[in-house]
Design a protein around this motif. Structure first.
Motif, PDB file in Angstrom:
ATOM      1  N   ALA A   1      68.152  27.099  73.130  1.00  0.00           N
ATOM      2  CA  ALA A   1      68.725  28.249  73.856  1.00  0.00           C
ATOM      3  C   ALA A   1      67.927  29.521  73.632  1.00  0.00           C
ATOM      4  O   ALA A   1      67.752  30.333  74.553  1.00  0.00           O
ATOM      5  N   ARG A   2      67.399  29.708  72.416  1.00  0.00           N
ATOM      6  CA  ARG A   2      66.598  30.897  72.114  1.00  0.00           C
ATOM      7  C   ARG A   2      65.219  30.482  71.600  1.00  0.00           C
ATOM      8  O   ARG A   2      64.730  30.987  70.611  1.00  0.00           O
ATOM      9  N   ASP A   3      64.628  29.522  72.317  1.00  0.00           N
ATOM     10  CA  ASP A   3      63.292  29.041  71.944  1.00  0.00           C
ATOM     11  C   ASP A   3      63.257  28.505  70.517  1.00  0.00           C
ATOM     12  O   ASP A   3      62.282  28.707  69.786  1.00  0.00           O
ATOM     13  N   PHE A   4      64.334  27.841  70.116  1.00  0.00           N
ATOM     14  CA  PHE A   4      64.460  27.218  68.800  1.00  0.00           C
ATOM     15  C   PHE A   4      64.501  28.232  67.659  1.00  0.00           C
ATOM     16  O   PHE A   4      64.355  27.860  66.493  1.00  0.00           O
ATOM     17  N   ALA A   5      64.716  29.500  67.985  1.00  0.00           N
ATOM     18  CA  ALA A   5      64.784  30.533  66.950  1.00  0.00           C
ATOM     19  C   ALA A   5      66.022  30.371  66.074  1.00  0.00           C
ATOM     20  O   ALA A   5      66.062  30.895  64.950  1.00  0.00           O
ATOM     21  N   ASP A   6      67.038  29.657  66.571  1.00  0.00           N
ATOM     22  CA  ASP A   6      68.265  29.475  65.804  1.00  0.00           C
ATOM     23  C   ASP A   6      68.157  28.361  64.765  1.00  0.00           C
ATOM     24  O   ASP A   6      69.082  28.182  63.963  1.00  0.00           O
ATOM     25  N   LEU A   7      67.064  27.604  64.791  1.00  0.00           N
ATOM     26  CA  LEU A   7      66.882  26.576  63.764  1.00  0.00           C
ATOM     27  C   LEU A   7      66.550  27.267  62.439  1.00  0.00           C
ATOM     28  O   LEU A   7      65.552  27.977  62.346  1.00  0.00           O
ATOM     29  N   PRO A   8      67.362  27.083  61.411  1.00  0.00           N
ATOM     30  CA  PRO A   8      67.094  27.741  60.129  1.00  0.00           C
ATOM     31  C   PRO A   8      65.747  27.308  59.559  1.00  0.00           C
ATOM     32  O   PRO A   8      65.434  26.113  59.552  1.00  0.00           O
ATOM     33  N   GLN A   9      64.955  28.260  59.105  1.00  0.00           N
ATOM     34  CA  GLN A   9      63.657  27.924  58.511  1.00  0.00           C
ATOM     35  C   GLN A   9      63.861  27.594  57.032  1.00  0.00           C
ATOM     36  O   GLN A   9      63.445  28.338  56.135  1.00  0.00           O
ATOM     37  N   ASP A  10      64.505  26.456  56.827  1.00  0.00           N
ATOM     38  CA  ASP A  10      64.808  25.985  55.485  1.00  0.00           C
ATOM     39  C   ASP A  10      64.069  24.675  55.236  1.00  0.00           C
ATOM     40  O   ASP A  10      63.098  24.362  55.935  1.00  0.00           O
ATOM     41  N   ALA A  11      64.525  23.903  54.266  1.00  0.00           N
ATOM     42  CA  ALA A  11      63.853  22.650  53.918  1.00  0.00           C
ATOM     43  C   ALA A  11      63.909  21.626  55.052  1.00  0.00           C
ATOM     44  O   ALA A  11      63.109  20.675  55.076  1.00  0.00           O
ATOM     45  N   ASP A  12      64.836  21.807  55.991  1.00  0.00           N
ATOM     46  CA  ASP A  12      64.990  20.853  57.096  1.00  0.00           C
ATOM     47  C   ASP A  12      64.278  21.294  58.370  1.00  0.00           C
ATOM     48  O   ASP A  12      64.363  20.610  59.390  1.00  0.00           O
ATOM     49  N   TRP A  13      63.593  22.420  58.333  1.00  0.00           N
ATOM     50  CA  TRP A  13      63.007  22.976  59.565  1.00  0.00           C
ATOM     51  C   TRP A  13      61.978  22.031  60.196  1.00  0.00           C
ATOM     52  O   TRP A  13      62.039  21.752  61.390  1.00  0.00           O
ATOM     53  N   LEU A  14      61.049  21.519  59.391  1.00  0.00           N
ATOM     54  CA  LEU A  14      60.047  20.594  59.933  1.00  0.00           C
ATOM     55  C   LEU A  14      60.694  19.310  60.433  1.00  0.00           C
ATOM     56  O   LEU A  14      60.279  18.751  61.455  1.00  0.00           O
ATOM     57  N   ILE A  15      61.711  18.856  59.726  1.00  0.00           N
ATOM     58  CA  ILE A  15      62.420  17.639  60.149  1.00  0.00           C
ATOM     59  C   ILE A  15      63.066  17.867  61.515  1.00  0.00           C
ATOM     60  O   ILE A  15      62.952  17.029  62.418  1.00  0.00           O
TER      61      ILE A  15
END
Length: 207
Positions: free
Chosen positions: A74-88
């Motif tokens: 929805a916001r160009d994936f900006a809402d994905l937390p840049q945490d340990a799971d981000w690359l996953i």
């Protein structure tokens, strides 16, 4: 069972992650419901929502997969937390984009992953190894029609995963690289694809 007896709160999650990993090569239809339940129960863990995109896409439920992908993008994936799971999460979404042939989203995930091309993707405390980011980049490059870039990424992925000696991911990379060569059909591509598939089949049978 062992984890539950020791009252480890992560036992079910770890079990589901490994079950998912084992199921990827054998069909994921039976995983849709449990992954959906986990994504609803663990809302803060974006990796489960991204896994749902991939499960739906590989199971052929493309409308559901696209709906979940649209939500995450929805916001160009900006809402994905840049945490340990981000690359996953990006890896799952990227592979989902490839199955759905969603070129605009594939291009965006490609841009986000490109700076991490030399990294590997490990889920949790070593529950699953997804191989090098370069393999995901190869799939995303194919989706965008970037044949030369795709070849470079797959060659890097093969070198990365071969150094680590992780045979299942090597087989998967060889199969995906071969598929790309068979689609591209430059002179010599068919012969290269055949060699890759012969090696992949030999290793797969041994495994």
């Amino acid at each position: 069972s062992i984890g539950q007896r020791t009252q480890n709160p992560d036992a079910t999650l770890c079990f589901m992650v490994q079950t998912f990993g084992l199921s990827v090569g054998r069909g994921l239809n039976h995983m849709s419901v449990p992954v959906q339940q986990l994504s609803e129960e663990y809302v803060a863990l974006s990796a489960w929502r991204s896994t749902l995109v991939l499960v739906y896409a590989l199971a052929g439920a493309k409308a559901e997969a696209q709906q979940e992908l649209d939500r995450l993008a929805a916001r160009d994936f900006a809402d994905l937390p840049q945490d340990a799971d981000w690359l996953i999460s990006l890896a799952n979404v990227g592979l989902g984009c490839s199955v759905l042939r969603d070129v605009p989203r594939a291009a965006r995930v490609y841009q986000l992953l490109l700076p991490h091309a030399h990294r590997g993707i490990v889920v949790g405390p070593g529950l699953i190894f997804l191989g090098g980011v370069s393999r995901i980049l190869g799939m995303l490059a194919i989706t965008q029609g970037l044949d030369t870039e795709a070849e470079g990424h797959f060659l890097e992925a093969l070198a990365h995963n071969t150094r680590l000696g992780f045979l299942p991911i090597i087989v998967l990379t060889q199969q995906q690289f071969a598929s790309m060569l068979l689609i591209r059909r430059w002179p010599g591509d068919a012969q290269r694809a055949l060699r890759l598939l012969e090696h992949a089949l030999q290793t797969a049978r041994a495994l």
